[in-house]
Each structure stands twice: as structure tokens, then as C-alpha cells.
Design an enzyme around this catalytic site. Structure first.
Site, PDB file in Angstrom:
ATOM      1  N   ARG A  46     -24.074 134.459  87.014  1.00  0.00           N
ATOM      2  CA  ARG A  46     -23.879 133.046  86.998  1.00  0.00           C
ATOM      3  C   ARG A  46     -24.931 132.398  86.415  1.00  0.00           C
ATOM      4  NH1 ARG A  46     -24.175 128.628  91.167  1.00  0.00           N
ATOM      5  NH2 ARG A  46     -23.251 126.720  90.144  1.00  0.00           N
ATOM      6  N   HIS A  50     -25.032 130.447  82.758  1.00  0.00           N
ATOM      7  CA  HIS A  50     -24.997 129.181  82.553  1.00  0.00           C
ATOM      8  C   HIS A  50     -26.286 128.938  81.426  1.00  0.00           C
ATOM      9  CE1 HIS A  50     -22.782 127.088  85.831  1.00  0.00           C
ATOM     10  NE2 HIS A  50     -22.040 128.139  85.450  1.00  0.00           N
ATOM     11  N   HIS A 172     -15.543 136.499  87.454  1.00  0.00           N
ATOM     12  CA  HIS A 172     -15.189 136.060  88.947  1.00  0.00           C
ATOM     13  C   HIS A 172     -14.738 137.265  90.189  1.00  0.00           C
ATOM     14  CE1 HIS A 172     -14.985 131.742  87.450  1.00  0.00           C
ATOM     15  NE2 HIS A 172     -16.068 132.080  87.681  1.00  0.00           N
ATOM     16  N   TRP A 188     -13.343 135.287  94.954  1.00  0.00           N
ATOM     17  CA  TRP A 188     -11.953 135.467  94.145  1.00  0.00           C
ATOM     18  C   TRP A 188     -11.325 136.671  94.579  1.00  0.00           C
ATOM     19  CZ3 TRP A 188     -16.222 133.088  92.455  1.00  0.00           C
ATOM     20  CH2 TRP A 188     -15.968 131.867  91.772  1.00  0.00           C
ATOM     21  N   ASP A 218      -8.755 129.415  86.653  1.00  0.00           N
ATOM     22  CA  ASP A 218      -8.587 130.798  86.778  1.00  0.00           C
ATOM     23  C   ASP A 218      -6.727 130.714  86.285  1.00  0.00           C
ATOM     24  OD1 ASP A 218     -11.013 131.818  87.488  1.00  0.00           O
ATOM     25  OD2 ASP A 218     -10.473 130.925  89.393  1.00  0.00           O
TER      26      ASP A 218
HETATM   27  C1  HEM Z   1     -19.213 131.044  90.281  1.00  0.00           C
HETATM   28  C2  HEM Z   1     -16.493 127.964  87.587  1.00  0.00           C
HETATM   29  C3  HEM Z   1     -16.626 130.963  83.971  1.00  0.00           C
HETATM   30  C4  HEM Z   1     -19.453 133.910  86.509  1.00  0.00           C
HETATM   31  C5  HEM Z   1     -18.535 129.862  89.965  1.00  0.00           C
HETATM   32  C6  HEM Z   1     -18.288 128.665  90.745  1.00  0.00           C
HETATM   33  C7  HEM Z   1     -17.430 127.811  89.909  1.00  0.00           C
HETATM   34  C8  HEM Z   1     -17.241 128.495  88.665  1.00  0.00           C
HETATM   35  C9  HEM Z   1     -16.970 126.361  90.443  1.00  0.00           C
HETATM   36  C10 HEM Z   1     -18.638 128.394  92.032  1.00  0.00           C
HETATM   37  C11 HEM Z   1     -20.077 128.046  92.059  1.00  0.00           C
HETATM   38  C12 HEM Z   1     -20.599 128.015  93.704  1.00  0.00           C
HETATM   39  O1  HEM Z   1     -19.998 127.182  94.507  1.00  0.00           O
HETATM   40  O2  HEM Z   1     -21.771 128.794  93.961  1.00  0.00           O
HETATM   41  C13 HEM Z   1     -16.370 128.483  86.443  1.00  0.00           C
HETATM   42  C14 HEM Z   1     -15.457 128.032  85.318  1.00  0.00           C
HETATM   43  C15 HEM Z   1     -15.315 128.819  84.452  1.00  0.00           C
HETATM   44  C16 HEM Z   1     -16.210 130.046  84.740  1.00  0.00           C
HETATM   45  C17 HEM Z   1     -14.549 126.852  85.452  1.00  0.00           C
HETATM   46  C18 HEM Z   1     -14.567 128.761  83.045  1.00  0.00           C
HETATM   47  C19 HEM Z   1     -13.867 129.849  82.711  1.00  0.00           C
HETATM   48  C20 HEM Z   1     -17.576 132.304  84.354  1.00  0.00           C
HETATM   49  C21 HEM Z   1     -17.927 133.163  83.299  1.00  0.00           C
HETATM   50  C22 HEM Z   1     -18.734 134.087  83.952  1.00  0.00           C
HETATM   51  C23 HEM Z   1     -18.859 133.298  85.338  1.00  0.00           C
HETATM   52  C24 HEM Z   1     -17.895 133.230  81.692  1.00  0.00           C
HETATM   53  C25 HEM Z   1     -19.730 135.036  83.619  1.00  0.00           C
HETATM   54  C26 HEM Z   1     -19.275 135.770  82.642  1.00  0.00           C
HETATM   55  C27 HEM Z   1     -19.462 133.625  87.879  1.00  0.00           C
HETATM   56  C28 HEM Z   1     -19.832 134.064  88.809  1.00  0.00           C
HETATM   57  C29 HEM Z   1     -20.029 133.224  90.259  1.00  0.00           C
HETATM   58  C30 HEM Z   1     -19.402 132.029  89.641  1.00  0.00           C
HETATM   59  C31 HEM Z   1     -20.483 135.738  89.010  1.00  0.00           C
HETATM   60  C32 HEM Z   1     -20.241 133.831  91.616  1.00  0.00           C
HETATM   61  C33 HEM Z   1     -21.621 132.954  91.677  1.00  0.00           C
HETATM   62  C34 HEM Z   1     -22.136 133.398  93.196  1.00  0.00           C
HETATM   63  O3  HEM Z   1     -21.617 133.843  93.864  1.00  0.00           O
HETATM   64  O4  HEM Z   1     -23.162 132.735  93.677  1.00  0.00           O
HETATM   65  N1  HEM Z   1     -17.836 129.807  88.612  1.00  0.00           N
HETATM   66  N2  HEM Z   1     -16.919 129.815  85.920  1.00  0.00           N
HETATM   67  N3  HEM Z   1     -17.966 132.272  85.544  1.00  0.00           N
HETATM   68  N4  HEM Z   1     -18.928 132.348  88.289  1.00  0.00           N
HETATM   69 FE1  HEM Z   1     -17.915 131.065  87.180  1.00  0.00          FE
END
Ligand code: HEM
Length: 259
Positions: A46, A50, A172, A188, A218
Site C-alpha cells: 500500500r 500510494h 487486495h 478481502w 471493488d
Molecule cells: C488497503 C482502497 C487500489 C493495495 C486499502 C484500504 C482501502 C483501499 C480503503 C484500507 C486501508 C486501511 O484501512 O488500512 C483502495 C481503492 C483502490 C485501491 C479505492 C482503487 C482501485 C489498490 C491498489 C493497490 C492496493 C492499486 C496495489 C497495487 C492495497 C493493500 C492494502 C490496501 C495491499 C492493505 C493494506 C494493509 O493491510 O495495511 N485500499 N485501494 N490498493 N490496498 Fe487498496
């Protein structure tokens, strides 16, 4: 004189690339040690996303340049909690000061994916660190409670297409949402420390698993015929997902770099 120098050039090139390769290998080993003791692989993915995902392909601003470590970008709502990932990586940065933050964040992510059973993503060193003045304005990352039009606005701005939106969303498969960071809660997939195709398997189920998370963003992937068909393809064949993922993730990890 030019002729006398020519035979030496290949040696110089070889020595230079050996030094670069061993720095990358050493850092990868230290990252593995970190992941063995602290299963922080998801937050590293993440963090790198970002940092890179602020890219504007028209303006050529943002991208994988390490600017996320500075305020105000660090304090943007979307980056809540990512200070944890940056703090975990700082001792590695201190040990290898020759590696840029930008490279370290992206390497931490590709190594996290490999460590978690995912594909080996091609990786190049050489990103330059941005300065504080290069922080991008808030609002460049996607909102989780919006649909496909919003995802297209955000990802097209970075230079991605619908296939890449669908493929990258599969990240995810790792990690979870934390109420204190994003307001959402839960993973997820059932095994969120394993990088596989289960994200697609879960979002396609008619009856959602009550313990698992599905964001509006999603489910948006199921709204168009093309992106839904791609989700089905990835759910049925992990190798196809991994092949597409490698390409899309390398592109993400190099946004704004190597031009
Ligand atoms: C976690 C939104 C795309 C990788 C999250 C979280 C949200 C989110 C709301 C939760 C954050 C938290 O509360 O810790 C989105 C949205 C996307 C998107 C709206 C649009 C498509 C992506 C992409 C990647 C990604 C493109 C990587 C290539 C991750 C990972 C987590 C995460 C690995 C887990 C983080 C953790 O466990 O601490 N995302 N995301 N996301 N996202 Fe996304």
C-alpha cells in the site's frame, strides 16, 4: 587513444552493474528478514502504491519519487497509517544510504509480493528522490466508496487502462482495512498474507462471505462486461492473473521515473 581505452569499457560496465545488483540483493535479504519477524507485507504494498499513485501523466507530476515521506502528503487522509510502513523501513534506509527512498519503497513492495507467494515482478533501481516541494495536492488517490467512473478518472490520469485497473485491484488479495485508518474494516480474502487470485474468487461470489470486505470500488469491477470477464478469467486461472499483474505492477512502480 580511443582504441586503447575500448577493451576496458566492458569491465567497467560489468563492475558497476555488479555493485548495483548486490545492493539490491542485500536490501531484498534484509526485507525478507523483516517480513519473517513482522508480517507487514500488505502495508508495504500500500505504501509503494500510494507513493506512485499520485502520478499525473499529463503534467508529469507525482509518481514513485518518495514524496510520501514528507508533509503535507504524509498526512493526507488516504495515507493514514503509512507512517508505520515508513518507520519500519527507516533502519534499512539507514543501513543502505545509497538507495533512494523511492527505490526502497518500491523494492519493499515487490519483495513483499514475492515473499507472500506472488509473482516475481521485474524491478529496476534508479528512482530519484523528490524534495518536500514536490508533494502533490490531496485527492489524487481513489475513493473506496465511488464507482467505475471515478476509478477511470483517477487511473486514466496515471496512464492506466481498464485492464490495469482490474489487475492492480487484485493486490487486495493482501492485507485488510483498519477502522482507525480508513474507516473500513476487515480483509478481502481468507488468508490475507498470501498473494493469490482469491480476491477475484471472493468478489464474484453471489453470496458474500460475511467476514470479508468488499468496497464499492471493488464491486465496480463487476459493472462493465469487459472488466467482469477479466475478473472471471483471473478467478479461473491464477497464472494469467500473475502474468498480467507483473506487467501492471512494474508500470505502477515506475510512474514518473526513467524518462
Ligand atoms: C488497503 C482502497 C487500489 C493495495 C486499502 C484500504 C482501502 C483501499 C480503503 C484500507 C486501508 C486501511 O484501512 O488500512 C483502495 C481503492 C483502490 C485501491 C479505492 C482503487 C482501485 C489498490 C491498489 C493497490 C492496493 C492499486 C496495489 C497495487 C492495497 C493493500 C492494502 C490496501 C495491499 C492493505 C493494506 C494493509 O493491510 O495495511 N485500499 N485501494 N490498493 N490496498 Fe487498496
Amino acid at each position: 587513444r580511443a582504441n586503447a581505452l575500448r577493451p576496458r569499457l566492458p569491465n567497467i560496465t560489468r563492475r558497476f552493474s555488479t555493485v548495483k545488483a548486490s545492493l539490491e540483493d542485500d536490501v531484498r535479504q534484509d526485507l525478507n528478514k523483516l517480513y519473517e519477524t513482522t508480517p507487514c507485507m500488505p502495508i508495504m504494498v500500500r505504501l509503494a502504491w500510494h507513493d506512485a499513485g499520485t502520478y499525473n501523466a499529463t503534467e508529469k507530476t507525482g509518481g514513485a519519487n518518495g514524496s510520501i515521506r514528507f508533509n503535507p502528503e504524509k498526512s493526507h487522509g488516504a495515507n493514514s497509517g503509512l507512517n508505520i510502513a515508513m518507520d519500519l523501513l527507516q533502519p534499512i534506509k539507514d543501513k543502505y544510504p545509497n538507495m533512494s527512498y523511492a527505490d526502497l519503497y518500491q523494492l519493499a513492495s515487490v519483495q513483499a509480493i514475492e515473499f507472500s507467494g506472488g509473482p516475481k515482478i521485474p524491478f529496476r533501481m534508479g528512482r530519484e528522490d523528490a524534495s518536500e516541494a514536490d508533494c502533490t495536492p490531496d485527492g489524487r488517490l481513489p475513493d473506496a466508496d465511488k464507482g467505475m467512473n471515478h476509478l477511470r478518472d483517477i487511473f486514466y490520469r496515471m496512464g492506466f487502462n481498464d485492464l490495469e485497473i482490474t489487475t492492480l485491484s487484485g493486490a487486495h488479495t493482501l492485507g485488510r482495512a483498519h477502522p482507525e485508518r480508513s474507516g473500513f474494516d476487515g480483509p478481502w480474502t481468507k488468508i490475507p498474507v498470501v498473494f493469490d487470485n482469491s480476491y477475484y474468487v471472493e468478489i464474484l461470489k453471489d453470496e458474500p462471505d460475511p467476514d470479508l470486505l468488499r468496497l464499492t470500488s471493488d464491486l465496480a469491477l463487476l459493472d462493465s462486461t469487459e472488466t467482469k470477464a477479466l475478473c472471471e478469467k483471473y478467478a479461473a486461472d491464477q497464472d494469467v492473473f500473475f502474468e498480467d499483474y507483473k506487467v501492471a505492477h512494474q508500470k505502477l512502480s515506475e510512474l514518473g521515473c526513467f524518462q
